[in-house]
Scaffold this motif. Sequence first.
Motif: not given
Length: 342
Positions: A45, A52, A54, A207, A211, A242
């Motif tokens: 995380i 972020i 991904k 989340l 994320q 997100v």
Amino acid sequence: MLAAKFVQQGACRLGLRARLFSSARRIQHENPLGLPRRPDQAPQIPRRGSPIRKRPIPHVNKVLAVASGKGGVGKSTVAVNLAFSLAMLKPESLGRRMRVGILDLDIFGPSVPMLMGLQHTDEPPLTSAGAILPIINHGLPTMSMGYLLPKSESGSREDAAVVWRGLMVQKAVQQLLFDVDWRDAGHGAGLDVLVVDLPPGTGDVQLTLGQLVVVNGAVIVSTPQDVALADVRRGISMFRKVSVPITGTVLNQSYFVCPSCVTPHYIFGSPTAFRTIATSLNVPVLGELPLVKGVSIGGDDGVPYILTASKEQANEDNAGGAVWRNVMQEMAKNVWQALEGK
């Protein structure tokens, strides 16, 4: 322990490693599922203020999240039947039927094992690299926290509960996302679509998925009641924050068609409010599913309704059952078209 012995013997024949997750000696915050250490660690995380990053899920082409703002709206039932409907498609772009899997990310209340008739299955084995192999039934690979819970002396997991705080939940979700090998038998072809059944609400699991993973689409499931519709907006807002594209919304239990007539009875309220919310948020309505007795029976029996075709059940469900199947199949076509464009 006889069942565990059979799992170990079968795993050895396949060149796999067998491991009983529930009997792992040390369950740590960094490794709640008790998996062996792997060189390619799951992404973490991001810290507050950090970008972020991904990632795609290994051996998965498209990821579709199925969510709901409120529990009890039939989200898991929709997710499982939608997965099978997608698997029945044969898109021209692929020239074959689609390879589809189901990932149950409801850590505290997993429903996929029962809906798939797998609530009494043994724990999944591991590959030689330490990844978890999915459990297959009705031709579809699945993974769920429900497969990893310890069994009682009677062989049931119904009394087993996960009592974890947020950090443990986040880590378990990361492991289920990145430590499952979705290839056929751990070395074949991967999945075209992974359907992810999320828990209700907008918490840690949603989340973590949004994320860490490249999610290609999200389907929001609701029922006509105002108390469920109030959370549809929150769910859509959370996914947009997100950067998860909303594929569309589904109104479950929209109406009931009694066996003696063909008139829709809106026993849980008019669908007008649902349609208005979808229009105001610029989200497509993928379908409105009627309330059908056979859907509930199929879920309890571990046979998704889209797979059932008995004449007796068709006669009992009457027009509602046929409408339900047609809507679900049309939903699958529209979902795949949306995913192909992502």
